[in-house]
Design a protein around this motif. Sequence first.
Motif, PDB file in Angstrom:
ATOM      1  N   THR A 121       0.746  -1.347   0.051  1.00  0.00           N
ATOM      2  CA  THR A 121      -0.142  -0.055   0.029  1.00  0.00           C
ATOM      3  C   THR A 121       0.728   1.380   0.033  1.00  0.00           C
ATOM      4  OG1 THR A 121      -1.970  -0.968   1.211  1.00  0.00           O
ATOM      5  CG2 THR A 121      -1.725   1.297   1.181  1.00  0.00           C
ATOM      6  N   PRO A 122       1.871   1.411   0.861  1.00  0.00           N
ATOM      7  CA  PRO A 122       2.609   2.838   0.824  1.00  0.00           C
ATOM      8  C   PRO A 122       3.156   3.077  -0.480  1.00  0.00           C
ATOM      9  CG  PRO A 122       3.284   1.321   2.838  1.00  0.00           C
ATOM     10  CD  PRO A 122       2.378   0.541   1.958  1.00  0.00           C
ATOM     11  N   TRP A 123       3.576   2.053  -1.364  1.00  0.00           N
ATOM     12  CA  TRP A 123       4.097   2.300  -2.538  1.00  0.00           C
ATOM     13  C   TRP A 123       3.172   2.519  -3.614  1.00  0.00           C
ATOM     14  CZ3 TRP A 123       5.884  -1.604   0.604  1.00  0.00           C
ATOM     15  CH2 TRP A 123       7.245  -1.513   1.156  1.00  0.00           C
ATOM     16  N   LEU A 124       1.964   1.735  -3.371  1.00  0.00           N
ATOM     17  CA  LEU A 124       0.868   2.258  -4.146  1.00  0.00           C
ATOM     18  C   LEU A 124       0.539   3.765  -3.960  1.00  0.00           C
ATOM     19  CD1 LEU A 124      -1.568  -0.695  -3.894  1.00  0.00           C
ATOM     20  CD2 LEU A 124      -0.417  -0.182  -5.855  1.00  0.00           C
ATOM     21  N   ILE A 125       0.413   4.257  -2.896  1.00  0.00           N
ATOM     22  CA  ILE A 125       0.166   5.528  -2.600  1.00  0.00           C
ATOM     23  C   ILE A 125       0.936   6.678  -3.261  1.00  0.00           C
ATOM     24  CG2 ILE A 125      -0.428   7.418  -0.886  1.00  0.00           C
ATOM     25  CD1 ILE A 125      -2.178   5.267  -0.789  1.00  0.00           C
ATOM     26  N   ALA A 126       2.571   6.334  -3.208  1.00  0.00           N
ATOM     27  CA  ALA A 126       3.384   7.050  -3.786  1.00  0.00           C
ATOM     28  C   ALA A 126       3.181   7.168  -5.392  1.00  0.00           C
ATOM     29  CB  ALA A 126       4.825   6.334  -3.638  1.00  0.00           C
ATOM     30  N   VAL A 127       2.764   6.105  -6.006  1.00  0.00           N
ATOM     31  CA  VAL A 127       2.730   6.003  -7.401  1.00  0.00           C
ATOM     32  C   VAL A 127       1.309   6.804  -7.898  1.00  0.00           C
ATOM     33  CG1 VAL A 127       2.189   4.585  -9.465  1.00  0.00           C
ATOM     34  CG2 VAL A 127       3.841   4.106  -7.846  1.00  0.00           C
ATOM     35  N   LEU A 128       0.108   6.491  -7.102  1.00  0.00           N
ATOM     36  CA  LEU A 128      -1.076   6.788  -7.479  1.00  0.00           C
ATOM     37  C   LEU A 128      -1.480   8.159  -6.843  1.00  0.00           C
ATOM     38  CD1 LEU A 128      -2.811   3.404  -7.517  1.00  0.00           C
ATOM     39  CD2 LEU A 128      -1.772   4.578  -9.688  1.00  0.00           C
ATOM     40  N   ALA A 129      -1.034   8.599  -5.939  1.00  0.00           N
ATOM     41  CA  ALA A 129      -1.328  10.094  -5.131  1.00  0.00           C
ATOM     42  C   ALA A 129       0.089  10.556  -4.771  1.00  0.00           C
ATOM     43  CB  ALA A 129      -2.312   9.641  -4.060  1.00  0.00           C
ATOM     44  N   PRO A 130       1.066  10.857  -5.525  1.00  0.00           N
ATOM     45  CA  PRO A 130       2.148  11.427  -5.143  1.00  0.00           C
ATOM     46  C   PRO A 130       2.121  12.682  -4.400  1.00  0.00           C
ATOM     47  CG  PRO A 130       1.886  11.509  -7.659  1.00  0.00           C
ATOM     48  CD  PRO A 130       0.702  10.791  -7.130  1.00  0.00           C
ATOM     49  N   GLY A 131       0.831  13.638  -4.691  1.00  0.00           N
ATOM     50  CA  GLY A 131       0.779  14.864  -3.979  1.00  0.00           C
ATOM     51  C   GLY A 131       0.227  14.673  -2.647  1.00  0.00           C
ATOM     52  N   PHE A 132      -0.054  13.572  -2.109  1.00  0.00           N
ATOM     53  CA  PHE A 132      -0.452  13.382  -0.460  1.00  0.00           C
ATOM     54  C   PHE A 132       0.837  13.372   0.175  1.00  0.00           C
ATOM     55  CE2 PHE A 132      -4.937  11.273  -1.230  1.00  0.00           C
ATOM     56  CZ  PHE A 132      -5.198  12.444  -1.935  1.00  0.00           C
ATOM     57  N   GLU A 133       0.932  14.055   1.358  1.00  0.00           N
ATOM     58  CA  GLU A 133       1.801  14.124   2.153  1.00  0.00           C
ATOM     59  C   GLU A 133       1.296  13.923   3.787  1.00  0.00           C
ATOM     60  OE1 GLU A 133       3.990  17.503   1.292  1.00  0.00           O
ATOM     61  OE2 GLU A 133       5.117  16.615  -0.589  1.00  0.00           O
ATOM     62  N   GLY A 134       2.280  13.803   4.516  1.00  0.00           N
ATOM     63  CA  GLY A 134       2.084  13.879   5.796  1.00  0.00           C
ATOM     64  C   GLY A 134       0.658  13.223   6.364  1.00  0.00           C
ATOM     65  N   GLU A 135      -0.200  13.628   7.034  1.00  0.00           N
ATOM     66  CA  GLU A 135      -1.436  13.012   7.888  1.00  0.00           C
ATOM     67  C   GLU A 135      -2.314  12.428   6.614  1.00  0.00           C
ATOM     68  OE1 GLU A 135      -3.322  15.470  10.395  1.00  0.00           O
ATOM     69  OE2 GLU A 135      -1.589  15.402  12.031  1.00  0.00           O
ATOM     70  N   ARG A 136      -2.458  13.318   5.393  1.00  0.00           N
ATOM     71  CA  ARG A 136      -3.338  12.661   4.453  1.00  0.00           C
ATOM     72  C   ARG A 136      -2.816  11.660   3.931  1.00  0.00           C
ATOM     73  NH1 ARG A 136      -4.939  16.421  -0.657  1.00  0.00           N
ATOM     74  NH2 ARG A 136      -2.640  16.778  -0.658  1.00  0.00           N
ATOM     75  N   ARG A 137      -1.561  11.443   3.826  1.00  0.00           N
ATOM     76  CA  ARG A 137      -0.896  10.106   3.240  1.00  0.00           C
ATOM     77  C   ARG A 137      -1.125   8.926   4.072  1.00  0.00           C
ATOM     78  NH1 ARG A 137       3.332   7.518   0.257  1.00  0.00           N
ATOM     79  NH2 ARG A 137       4.443   6.288   1.393  1.00  0.00           N
ATOM     80  N   GLU A 138      -0.736   9.317   5.493  1.00  0.00           N
ATOM     81  CA  GLU A 138      -1.108   8.171   6.297  1.00  0.00           C
ATOM     82  C   GLU A 138      -2.343   7.830   6.393  1.00  0.00           C
ATOM     83  OE1 GLU A 138       1.751   6.690   7.748  1.00  0.00           O
ATOM     84  OE2 GLU A 138       2.813   8.059   6.535  1.00  0.00           O
ATOM     85  N   LEU A 139      -3.277   8.774   6.547  1.00  0.00           N
ATOM     86  CA  LEU A 139      -4.688   8.137   6.615  1.00  0.00           C
ATOM     87  C   LEU A 139      -5.257   7.572   5.464  1.00  0.00           C
ATOM     88  CD1 LEU A 139      -7.396   8.370   8.013  1.00  0.00           C
ATOM     89  CD2 LEU A 139      -7.962  10.386   6.786  1.00  0.00           C
TER      90      LEU A 139
END
Length: 537
Positions: A121-139
């Motif tokens: 999942t963390p790698w998926l988020i990095a690829v599909l929502a790279p603009g998400f950072e901090g709390e938004r990314r962790e959630l």
Amino acid sequence: MSAEEVAAAPAARAQAASGRFAALVALGILASRVAGLVRERALAHYFGNSAVADALKAAFRIPNLLQNLFGEGALSASFIPVYARLLAEGDLPAARRVAGAVGAALALAMSALVAIGILATPWLIAVLAPGFEGERRELTILLVRVLFPGVALLVLSAWCLGILNSHRRFFLAYAAPVIWNAAIIAALLLFGRERSGADLAVYVAWGAVVGSAAQLGVQLPRALRLAGRMRFRIDTANDGVRTVFRNFTPAFVSRGVLQISAYVDQLLASLLPLGAVAALGYAQVLYTLPVSLFGMAISAAELPLLSSALGDERAIAAAVRARLEAAMRRVAYFIVPSSIAFAALGDVVTAGIYQTGEFGADDVRYVWGILAASALGLLATTLARLFSATYYALRDTRTPLRFACVRLAVGVAIAIPLAFFLPGALGLEARWGAAGLALASGIAGWIELWLLRRALERRIGRARLAVPLLVRLWGAAIACAAVALAVQRVCGDVHPVVAAVVVLGSFGGLYLASTLALGVAEARAVASQLAARLRRA
């Protein structure tokens, strides 16, 4: 009765059956979509266009990739044509072997992919929502991990859908998602008073998992009864099973290309200002409503019927062409006014569904802008579904794949300038790049439709919408929208839901009346169905 009438009778009965089946699909989809709109209104009430809403929208989309790849798209394209053909030929043992093998393969694949997805999942988020950072990314990471098991259950429910559709049991298959939506709404109502923000989003995700199990639970018993006694094991020695697996790969890749296009939109939206991902998601829920309600309903009803066509190549081509043209007319009758309504009355639509709680008037205007841009490609996207279903019925999953790749390439090429440079050139805020993404998708959709139609006509002959019909539909829709805008002015500052009922009700009623007056056959069919239901009531 003349010889011509005798020959035409089976086609007429088949067309009437197709209309009934499409109505059942539409009724089921309508029920699930209404529940979905209630769900979206509840989500908008509690989360608005906040960072948590961004995370929740992205989280729902990411694991749904599995559902869209393995479920309704690829499975319908590969499984239903083979299974329905075996049923039509009366080879029930072979049909059962195919159903059991496909069910076993899906269960095995989902078990493996869910485990991999949770870990990755963390790698998926990095690829599909790279603009998400901090709390938004962790959630988002947390929500995706919660949702993954539920998506596996939804894929298995798509296997049930394939069996139910092939046996002409359409309503249950498409109404079942009502339970999934109800579970999410229940989670909001139960925990919304005590929890808020990220905590409430987690409860919503767990509610979705519970709803996925319930959705499978209502379909599975009926599907097992219809399929009969079968063994859940992968049987690659069976010709039908090999055909399903052989067609599944290009259908899977084709769906993957379409999903990549959607995820490119999400990726680019994540690079836009806060709220763009959520607003794009809210608009897509509205935009896909007519696509699902009319395009999917008609395509889903036609697929098993087209797949059951028997005879030589010329006979099958003639039957396919006749069905396709009739289905195109039905699609156009409903999608043309939907496009005009989204463009001219999108603020009424958006406010009636979403304006509550944290979702204010500025959010309405923002989503309306995205929705209006989406309207450009609405007819193309819906007709492309129908053309793809026709290819699948002909057991050709590779041609739609090629053209889906073209759509992806064109969409990506024009999305970046429209999303990141056009708003500035027009003096608009950067957030309006989300509308540019919707516009790019619509342009690419028209190119894909043109390619699909041109290639199919080489196989079955000319299949087009008559220009006089299109003129009558577009003219009636535009004229009725002008009257509806006047009604909107008269309504003034009434509650958004009341305004939506009055304005959109007048638009729909006027459209039906005007197309009846213009002699549109599809309008007469709709009026006859409404009259019959009123008599039964």
